[in-house]
Scaffold this motif. Structure first.
Motif, PDB file in Angstrom:
ATOM      1  N   PHE A 174      74.059 -18.433  66.005  1.00 36.99           N
ATOM      2  CA  PHE A 174      73.890 -16.999  65.799  1.00 36.99           C
ATOM      3  C   PHE A 174      72.523 -16.428  66.139  1.00 36.99           C
ATOM      4  O   PHE A 174      72.355 -15.218  66.131  1.00 36.99           O
ATOM      5  CB  PHE A 174      74.201 -16.652  64.335  1.00 36.99           C
ATOM      6  N   MET A 175      71.555 -17.260  66.423  1.00 34.47           N
ATOM      7  CA  MET A 175      70.241 -16.728  66.783  1.00 34.47           C
ATOM      8  C   MET A 175      70.192 -16.528  68.281  1.00 34.47           C
ATOM      9  O   MET A 175      70.110 -17.486  69.045  1.00 34.47           O
ATOM     10  CB  MET A 175      69.140 -17.678  66.331  1.00 34.47           C
ATOM     11  N   GLU A 176      70.270 -15.271  68.688  1.00 31.17           N
ATOM     12  CA  GLU A 176      70.368 -14.945  70.104  1.00 31.17           C
ATOM     13  C   GLU A 176      69.218 -14.018  70.512  1.00 31.17           C
ATOM     14  O   GLU A 176      69.391 -12.801  70.568  1.00 31.17           O
ATOM     15  CB  GLU A 176      71.696 -14.268  70.423  1.00 31.17           C
ATOM     16  N   PRO A 177      68.045 -14.576  70.782  1.00 27.81           N
ATOM     17  CA  PRO A 177      66.945 -13.715  71.223  1.00 27.81           C
ATOM     18  C   PRO A 177      67.330 -12.973  72.489  1.00 27.81           C
ATOM     19  O   PRO A 177      68.095 -13.456  73.320  1.00 27.81           O
ATOM     20  CB  PRO A 177      65.806 -14.706  71.486  1.00 27.81           C
ATOM     21  N   GLY A 178      66.809 -11.802  72.647  1.00 32.54           N
ATOM     22  CA  GLY A 178      67.168 -10.964  73.795  1.00 32.54           C
ATOM     23  C   GLY A 178      67.700  -9.639  73.311  1.00 32.54           C
ATOM     24  O   GLY A 178      68.093  -9.487  72.156  1.00 32.54           O
ATOM     25  N   TRP A 179      67.706  -8.690  74.192  1.00 35.38           N
ATOM     26  CA  TRP A 179      68.080  -7.326  73.823  1.00 35.38           C
ATOM     27  C   TRP A 179      69.583  -7.130  73.866  1.00 35.38           C
ATOM     28  O   TRP A 179      70.270  -7.673  74.730  1.00 35.38           O
ATOM     29  CB  TRP A 179      67.394  -6.331  74.747  1.00 35.38           C
ATOM     30  N   VAL A 180      70.091  -6.331  72.946  1.00 33.95           N
ATOM     31  CA  VAL A 180      71.524  -6.025  72.907  1.00 33.95           C
ATOM     32  C   VAL A 180      71.813  -4.819  73.791  1.00 33.95           C
ATOM     33  O   VAL A 180      72.725  -4.840  74.614  1.00 33.95           O
ATOM     34  CB  VAL A 180      71.986  -5.763  71.457  1.00 33.95           C
ATOM     35  N   ASP A 187      61.051   4.556  79.550  1.00 28.77           N
ATOM     36  CA  ASP A 187      59.973   3.918  78.798  1.00 28.77           C
ATOM     37  C   ASP A 187      60.079   4.262  77.316  1.00 28.77           C
ATOM     38  O   ASP A 187      59.823   3.416  76.448  1.00 28.77           O
ATOM     39  CB  ASP A 187      58.613   4.347  79.338  1.00 28.77           C
ATOM     40  N   GLN A 188      60.457   5.494  77.019  1.00 23.22           N
ATOM     41  CA  GLN A 188      60.596   5.906  75.622  1.00 23.22           C
ATOM     42  C   GLN A 188      61.723   5.141  74.944  1.00 23.22           C
ATOM     43  O   GLN A 188      61.588   4.673  73.811  1.00 23.22           O
ATOM     44  CB  GLN A 188      60.864   7.413  75.544  1.00 23.22           C
ATOM     45  N   GLN A 189      62.844   4.989  75.640  1.00 26.44           N
ATOM     46  CA  GLN A 189      63.974   4.250  75.066  1.00 26.44           C
ATOM     47  C   GLN A 189      63.649   2.772  74.906  1.00 26.44           C
ATOM     48  O   GLN A 189      64.082   2.139  73.935  1.00 26.44           O
ATOM     49  CB  GLN A 189      65.205   4.441  75.951  1.00 26.44           C
ATOM     50  N   LEU A 190      62.876   2.219  75.833  1.00 32.20           N
ATOM     51  CA  LEU A 190      62.462   0.823  75.714  1.00 32.20           C
ATOM     52  C   LEU A 190      61.581   0.623  74.483  1.00 32.20           C
ATOM     53  O   LEU A 190      61.722  -0.369  73.762  1.00 32.20           O
ATOM     54  CB  LEU A 190      61.710   0.388  76.975  1.00 32.20           C
ATOM     55  N   ARG A 191      60.671   1.567  74.242  1.00 32.06           N
ATOM     56  CA  ARG A 191      59.835   1.485  73.049  1.00 32.06           C
ATOM     57  C   ARG A 191      60.701   1.600  71.790  1.00 32.06           C
ATOM     58  O   ARG A 191      60.511   0.843  70.829  1.00 32.06           O
ATOM     59  CB  ARG A 191      58.785   2.603  73.073  1.00 32.06           C
ATOM     60  N   GLY A 192      61.661   2.505  71.817  1.00 32.84           N
ATOM     61  CA  GLY A 192      62.564   2.650  70.681  1.00 32.84           C
ATOM     62  C   GLY A 192      63.388   1.395  70.449  1.00 32.84           C
ATOM     63  O   GLY A 192      63.607   0.982  69.301  1.00 32.84           O
ATOM     64  N   ARG A 193      63.827   0.773  71.513  1.00 30.77           N
ATOM     65  CA  ARG A 193      64.591  -0.477  71.386  1.00 30.77           C
ATOM     66  C   ARG A 193      63.748  -1.552  70.720  1.00 30.77           C
ATOM     67  O   ARG A 193      64.226  -2.280  69.846  1.00 30.77           O
ATOM     68  CB  ARG A 193      65.056  -0.948  72.764  1.00 30.77           C
ATOM     69  N   TYR A 194      62.498  -1.657  71.113  1.00 32.16           N
ATOM     70  CA  TYR A 194      61.612  -2.651  70.507  1.00 32.16           C
ATOM     71  C   TYR A 194      61.425  -2.375  69.016  1.00 32.16           C
ATOM     72  O   TYR A 194      61.456  -3.291  68.191  1.00 32.16           O
ATOM     73  CB  TYR A 194      60.260  -2.632  71.217  1.00 32.16           C
ATOM     74  N   LEU A 195      61.268  -1.112  68.668  1.00 28.21           N
ATOM     75  CA  LEU A 195      61.075  -0.755  67.262  1.00 28.21           C
ATOM     76  C   LEU A 195      62.337  -0.988  66.440  1.00 28.21           C
ATOM     77  O   LEU A 195      62.259  -1.410  65.286  1.00 28.21           O
ATOM     78  CB  LEU A 195      60.649   0.713  67.152  1.00 28.21           C
ATOM     79  N   GLY A 213      77.592 -15.298  58.017  1.00 29.55           N
ATOM     80  CA  GLY A 213      76.368 -14.508  57.953  1.00 29.55           C
ATOM     81  C   GLY A 213      75.770 -14.162  59.293  1.00 29.55           C
ATOM     82  O   GLY A 213      74.673 -13.591  59.363  1.00 29.55           O
ATOM     83  N   GLY A 214      76.460 -14.495  60.377  1.00 28.72           N
ATOM     84  CA  GLY A 214      75.970 -14.136  61.701  1.00 28.72           C
ATOM     85  C   GLY A 214      76.283 -12.688  62.030  1.00 28.72           C
ATOM     86  O   GLY A 214      77.341 -12.165  61.655  1.00 28.72           O
ATOM     87  N   LEU A 215      75.372 -12.020  62.718  1.00 31.73           N
ATOM     88  CA  LEU A 215      75.590 -10.627  63.097  1.00 31.73           C
ATOM     89  C   LEU A 215      76.680 -10.514  64.162  1.00 31.73           C
ATOM     90  O   LEU A 215      76.720 -11.305  65.107  1.00 31.73           O
ATOM     91  CB  LEU A 215      74.297 -10.013  63.637  1.00 31.73           C
ATOM     92  N   LYS A 216      77.550  -9.532  64.011  1.00 32.65           N
ATOM     93  CA  LYS A 216      78.574  -9.256  65.018  1.00 32.65           C
ATOM     94  C   LYS A 216      77.959  -8.345  66.076  1.00 32.65           C
ATOM     95  O   LYS A 216      77.995  -7.116  65.968  1.00 32.65           O
ATOM     96  CB  LYS A 216      79.794  -8.595  64.374  1.00 32.65           C
ATOM     97  N   ARG A 217      77.389  -8.955  67.079  1.00 33.13           N
ATOM     98  CA  ARG A 217      76.638  -8.187  68.073  1.00 33.13           C
ATOM     99  C   ARG A 217      77.515  -7.227  68.863  1.00 33.13           C
ATOM    100  O   ARG A 217      77.020  -6.257  69.440  1.00 33.13           O
ATOM    101  CB  ARG A 217      75.892  -9.149  69.009  1.00 33.13           C
ATOM    102  N   ASP A 218      78.827  -7.483  68.898  1.00 31.78           N
ATOM    103  CA  ASP A 218      79.718  -6.556  69.592  1.00 31.78           C
ATOM    104  C   ASP A 218      79.990  -5.307  68.749  1.00 31.78           C
ATOM    105  O   ASP A 218      80.628  -4.361  69.217  1.00 31.78           O
ATOM    106  CB  ASP A 218      81.033  -7.234  69.974  1.00 31.78           C
ATOM    107  N   LEU A 219      79.518  -5.306  67.502  1.00 25.99           N
ATOM    108  CA  LEU A 219      79.629  -4.130  66.633  1.00 25.99           C
ATOM    109  C   LEU A 219      78.229  -3.650  66.252  1.00 25.99           C
ATOM    110  O   LEU A 219      77.979  -3.234  65.127  1.00 25.99           O
ATOM    111  CB  LEU A 219      80.432  -4.479  65.377  1.00 25.99           C
ATOM    112  N   TRP A 220      77.360  -3.692  67.201  1.00 23.08           N
ATOM    113  CA  TRP A 220      75.936  -3.408  67.004  1.00 23.08           C
ATOM    114  C   TRP A 220      75.703  -2.017  66.414  1.00 23.08           C
ATOM    115  O   TRP A 220      76.109  -1.009  66.990  1.00 23.08           O
ATOM    116  CB  TRP A 220      75.241  -3.519  68.355  1.00 23.08           C
ATOM    117  N   LEU A 221      75.101  -1.992  65.234  1.00 23.03           N
ATOM    118  CA  LEU A 221      74.709  -0.751  64.560  1.00 23.03           C
ATOM    119  C   LEU A 221      75.888   0.172  64.254  1.00 23.03           C
ATOM    120  O   LEU A 221      75.720   1.381  64.141  1.00 23.03           O
ATOM    121  CB  LEU A 221      73.651   0.004  65.373  1.00 23.03           C
ATOM    122  N   THR A 222      77.081  -0.397  64.102  1.00 28.38           N
ATOM    123  CA  THR A 222      78.245   0.437  63.800  1.00 28.38           C
ATOM    124  C   THR A 222      78.478   0.602  62.303  1.00 28.38           C
ATOM    125  O   THR A 222      79.469   1.191  61.887  1.00 28.38           O
ATOM    126  CB  THR A 222      79.524  -0.151  64.437  1.00 28.38           C
TER     127      THR A 222
END
Length: 302
Positions: A174-180, A187-195, A213-222
């Protein structure tokens, strides 16, 4: 028959050795942090963006007391109760003796100073995307905060979750480094993504988890069930949050919604942190949230 038993034992031993190698605690390369110059101002920004005091200040702390990172807050989960440790600058019971490399091991790999796996109640699955420059600066800032001589309490976790070695397998799964959220971002959205995806670790609460307990990355922030069992943590995708970017940024500054309601529950402490960010960073978070996709068919499939 004897030969078969010996062969099976050899294979089992080899499989065991491979499993041990694959699940061993990982560490950063010292070269990744050596030579980097800390910036205290940047470290302070990372401290608030990362919400360090929200977990590691003492229960009930307020105001300047929140900079005394004695730990002691308890977090109940389906796997046991986790207790936030002392991360003050005390060299004996805090992390004052840690090097920047040691802090990087904890944040990026969830690895402790004795080579132990940390439980993912500490959101290293998000912090794994932090830059080394930010980690080195955070390390320097943490060392300017008060030393608190309070022993960290042990977690209350039963078998089999108290076997830390098994966390190596959990990390593999479940540990998947990298951006979803990827693709063509400003550039603004990239900064927001990092935050949001790294420092703010917003997904740790706003994304549902599976039974392990793993995050469901296909339901990101839902959105996700509230761990307290009361209500639901709302979704933040572009299709679910109909506030304007200005509304979102203002909420992160003052805690007031466009309908003149105010933040409640754990969001109160989140606002205490995001209110310390710059206007540009709060707007960057808003710009990122406006490009987080949601497939309607997925919602409710938790």
């Amino acid at each position: 028959m004897r030969r078969w038993i010996i062969s099976a034992a050899v294979v089992a031993a080899l499989v065991g050795l491979v499993a041990l190698a694959m699940t061993r605690p990982q560490r950063v390369d010292q070269a990744q942090v050596s030579g980097l110059t800390p910036d205290l101002g940047r470290g302070e920004e990372v401290f608030y963006a990362g919400g360090c005091a929200s977990c590691h200040s003492a229960p009930g702390a307020s105001g300047e007391e929140k900079l005394m990172l004695a730990g002691g807050r308890r977090f109940k989960t389906d796997f046991g109760t986790f207790v936030a440790p002392n991360i003050s600058s005390d060299p004996d019971v805090g992390i004052g003796a840690w090097s920047a490399e040691g802090l990087a091991n904890a944040l990026v790999h969830g690895t402790g100073p004795n080579g132990q796996h940390y439980y993912p109640a500490f959101p290293y699955t998000s912090y794994a995307n932090m830059t080394m420059e930010d980690i080195v600066s955070l390390h320097a800032f943490l060392n300017t905060l008060p030393a608190v001589v309070t022993e960290s309490e042990a977690h209350d976790v039963g078998f089999p979750f108290n076997i830390r070695r098994s966390l190596g397998g959990w990390k593999l799964l479940f540990m998947e480094p990298g951006w979803v959220v990827d693709g063509e971002l400003t550039d603004q959205q990239l900064r927001g993504r990092y935050l949001v995806e790294a420092l703010g670790h917003c997904t740790e609460c706003h994304t549902p988890r599976n039974k392990l307990g793993g995050l469901k990355r296909d339901l990101w922030l839902t959105g996700a069930p509230n761990p307290s069992g009361k209500g639901r943590i709302p979704g933040l995708t572009a299709a679910q949050l109909d506030w304007s970017e200005t509304d979102i940024a203002e909420y992160l500054r003052s805690g007031f919604t466009p309908d003149y309601d105010s933040a409640g529950g754990e969001m109160v402490e989140v606002i205490e942190n995001t209110s310390q960010l710059s206007d540009d960073d709060r707007l960057a978070i808003a710009a990122y949230l406006k490009v987080v996709p949601m497939r309607a068919s997925e919602v409710g499939s938790e």
